[in-house]
Enzyme design. Structure first.
Site, PDB file in Angstrom:
ATOM      1  N   ASP A 213       8.329  -5.093  -3.311  1.00 40.23           N
ATOM      2  CA  ASP A 213       7.466  -4.061  -3.878  1.00 40.23           C
ATOM      3  C   ASP A 213       7.097  -4.412  -5.323  1.00 40.23           C
ATOM      4  O   ASP A 213       7.962  -4.824  -6.105  1.00 40.23           O
ATOM      5  CB  ASP A 213       8.234  -2.733  -3.846  1.00 40.23           C
ATOM      6  CG  ASP A 213       7.388  -1.543  -4.238  1.00 40.23           C
ATOM      7  OD1 ASP A 213       6.413  -1.267  -3.528  1.00 40.23           O
ATOM      8  OD2 ASP A 213       7.698  -0.893  -5.250  1.00 40.23           O
ATOM      9  N   GLU A 278       4.211  -7.966  -2.380  1.00 40.68           N
ATOM     10  CA  GLU A 278       3.096  -7.064  -2.661  1.00 40.68           C
ATOM     11  C   GLU A 278       2.742  -7.343  -4.108  1.00 40.68           C
ATOM     12  O   GLU A 278       3.434  -6.896  -5.023  1.00 40.68           O
ATOM     13  CB  GLU A 278       3.498  -5.602  -2.475  1.00 40.68           C
ATOM     14  CG  GLU A 278       2.312  -4.681  -2.659  1.00 40.68           C
ATOM     15  CD  GLU A 278       2.571  -3.495  -3.565  1.00 40.68           C
ATOM     16  OE1 GLU A 278       1.724  -2.603  -3.595  1.00 40.68           O
ATOM     17  OE2 GLU A 278       3.596  -3.453  -4.263  1.00 40.68           O
TER      18      GLU A 278
HETATM   19  C1  BGC Z   1       4.321   0.936  -2.836  1.00 42.33           C
HETATM   20  C2  BGC Z   1       3.982   2.352  -3.100  1.00 42.33           C
HETATM   21  C3  BGC Z   1       4.864   2.858  -4.217  1.00 42.33           C
HETATM   22  C4  BGC Z   1       4.806   1.950  -5.443  1.00 42.33           C
HETATM   23  C5  BGC Z   1       5.927   2.212  -6.395  1.00 42.33           C
HETATM   24  C6  BGC Z   1       3.895   0.286  -4.134  1.00 42.33           C
HETATM   25  O1  BGC Z   1       3.682  -0.971  -4.093  1.00 42.33           O
HETATM   26  O2  BGC Z   1       3.658   0.381  -1.739  1.00 42.33           O
HETATM   27  O3  BGC Z   1       4.074   3.154  -1.957  1.00 42.33           O
HETATM   28  O4  BGC Z   1       4.443   4.129  -4.589  1.00 42.33           O
HETATM   29  O5  BGC Z   1       4.880   0.615  -5.076  1.00 42.33           O
HETATM   30  O6  BGC Z   1       7.131   1.715  -5.907  1.00 42.33           O
END
Ligand code: BGC
Length: 544
Positions: A213, A278
């Site tokens: 993340d 991500e």
């Molecule tokens: C996730 C979100 C989240 C954010 C903070 C993003 O990349 O996919 O759902 O709110 O990170 O952790």
């Protein structure tokens, strides 16, 4: 739970992620085994046969760790435990054992940029006060202004408003997301050691990979320099630069050191353990730096998701993605929807038109070489739920920006006549967000074995993608000459050949010369020696 033996020997199967179909399970909305209205690990376990039959290779589970759930679990208070809302570690072990027995791999979400404010480290930091070693694990700073009453810089939270919150003793702490998600200081050795240990904890429990993340966020520019503008000063939100420009809190070169330390940990486990980032970077070239034999295996490419419904737009993003994947030596990831973005049925026009296009887009995506991510419910053709009452919306961004991601997070309809359509056990009426009445006909039960249903389209396409020699590999695509607005490309392996044709031209077209139809997103009719491919439809043809 057996601890995995360490080994570095590699097999061909270690490369499973290169062409896998990964199904994103948004845990709280997938299946509820204990009737509390929230999905859980035992719910996933019960539905594993459904996922095997759908034809996916792996599941990515969104965070199920101990959390106050301010940001639906992306605010983690204990990285080594399961939130009671979702079950416990025994449930996790049972779920992963069953998944592996069915040939399904498990990828879990890792949230290293920030913890929850309920994490013991943050509680200790608040208690210990300014200048303490406990505060060093986070990003505390003095404010500006005569009394320190202004935030330390102009950074803005992705969820809106300042990225800083002041605590009672006068210091401020950084949170790029909600105030309940304080950012960690990744220049602190204890932070690094902790996450390396957390990775091992889940690898020892058998996970096959991690979705990282905010993988581009952990390192902030030295000195925390101003961006130079924000919503308050110019009206432009800093988050508009995501994927387009440089920000001092994202994509700093030093972040790569973290992944260079993580990769040997993943590689020390057998079976091809992988990680997907991500990450948002200014250019595709900078995004590509996250991928490679000494860093992460993949990074989500959101350009495909962002492509508008036009042949030119799709062709451009596909060509760019494939060119980049050649440079980094790793296959592309294809994504149409996830838990943060409006569902693609709705993005493509909603209603019948949106659904037709979404079905065609699925055939386009599944015909491409690389790793495909399917977001739960897209196989049912679920649209975004646009009319959720405000008081039920739970996305923390909603209160700060008026924008909410709840509409793509409504629980999955499994069957039955009344909401929540089998989300829980028989007779259970609870669901944390309500499903619309129109979803009765979209449920898994309603679509199973129903000719022409979106679920059967997904099942058929995924079966062919796995079994057909022309599609199963990673061989390149060849674009074919077509009339304007029509995309056609060929995949060939040995004598086997599949052509994917997508009609975005705005009118029906007749296609010929591609061989026998294998699957189509709308009914094809024969015309002379060819087939009429209706508007907003896609089809695969084969020749052997
Ligand atoms: C996730 C979100 C989240 C954010 C903070 C993003 O990349 O996919 O759902 O709110 O990170 O952790």
């Amino acid at each position: 739970m057996a601890s995995a033996p360490r080994t570095t020997s590699r097999t061909a199967d270690d490369d499973w992620w290169r062409s896998a179909v990964v199904y994103q399970v948004y845990v709280r909305s997938f299946a509820d085994a204990n009737s509390d209205g929230v999905g859980d690990l035992q719910g996933i376990r019960q539905r594993l046969p459904y996922l095997r039959d759908l034809g996916v290779d792996a599941l990515w589970l969104t965070p199920f760790y101990t959390s106050p759930q301010v940001d639906a679990g992306y605010d983690v208070a204990d990285y080594r435990n399961v939130d009671p809302l979702f079950g416990d570690l025994t449930d996790f072990d049972e779920m992963i054992t069953d998944a592996h027995a069915l040939g399904l791999r498990i990828i879990v979400d890792m949230v290293p940029n920030h913890t929850s404010s309920a994490h013991p480290w943050f509680a200790a930091a608040l208690a210990a006060g300014p200048g303490s070693p406990e505060r060093e694990r986070y990003l505390f700073a003095e404010g500006k202004g005569e009394q320190g009453e202004l935030p330390p810089n102009d950074w803005e939270s992705i969820f809106g408003g300042p990225a800083w919150t002041r605590v009672v003793d006068g210091q401020w702490y950084l949170h790029l997301f909600d105030p309940a998600q304080p950012d960690l200081n990744w220049r602190h050795p204890e932070v690094r050691a902790e996450f390396e240990d957390v990775l091992r904890f889940w690898l020892d429990r058998g996970v096959d990979g991690f979705r990282i993340d905010v993988a581009h966020g952990m390192i902030k520019a030295e000195g925390l320099p101003d961006v130079g503008f924000n919503s308050m000063t110019t009206g432009q939100r800093q988050s508009e630069l995501l994927g387009k420009g440089r920000l001092p809190y994202f994509d700093q070169d030093e972040v790569h050191d973290i992944y260079r330390a993580w990769r040997p940990i993943l590689d020390s486990y057998p079976g091809g353990r992988m990680a997907v980032a991500e990450a948002w970077a200014e250019t595709p070239q900078r995004l590509a730096r996250y991928i490679g034999p000494d860093e992460l295996h993949q990074a989500f490419s959101f350009d495909f998701l962002d492509a508008t419904w036009s042949a030119d737009s799709f062709r451009k993003v596909i060509d760019t993605a494939l060119a980049e994947s050649t440079i980094v030596g790793a296959p592309t990831t294809w994504v149409l929807s996830n838990h943060d973005r409006q569902r693609h049925v709705t993005r493509y026009g909603d209603g019948e038109v949106g659904l037709r296009r979404a079905r065609a887009a699925a055939l386009l995506m599944f015909a491409l070489p690389g790793c495909v991510y399917v977001y739960q419910g897209e196989e049912l053709g679920l649209p975004e739920v646009l009319d959720l009452p405000d008081e039920l919306r739970q996305d923390p961004a909603f209160r700060r920006t008026g924008e909410s991601r709840d509409g793509c997070r409504v629980p999955i309809p499994w069957g039955g006549e009344l909401p929540p359509y089998g989300f829980g056990p028989d007779g259970s009426e609870l669901s944390w967000l309500p499903a619309p009445a129109t979803w009765r006909s979209l449920s898994v039960a309603a679509q199973t074995a129903a000719p022409g249903s979106t679920l059967e389209l997904y099942r058929t396409a995924l079966r062919i993608r796995h079994e057909h020699p022309a599609l199963a590999g990673l061989d390149a695509i060849t674009w074919l000459e077509t009339e304007p607005g029509v995309l056609a490309f060929r995949r060939t392996t040995g004598d086997a050949e599949v052509t994917c044709v997508v009609n975005i031209s705005g009118a029906d077209v007749t296609v010929r010369g591609y061989g026998r139809p294998l699957v189509a997103s709308a009914d094809l009719t024969e015309r002379g020696d060819g087939h009429v491919l209706p508007v907003d439809a896609a089809a695969w043809f084969e020749r052997r």
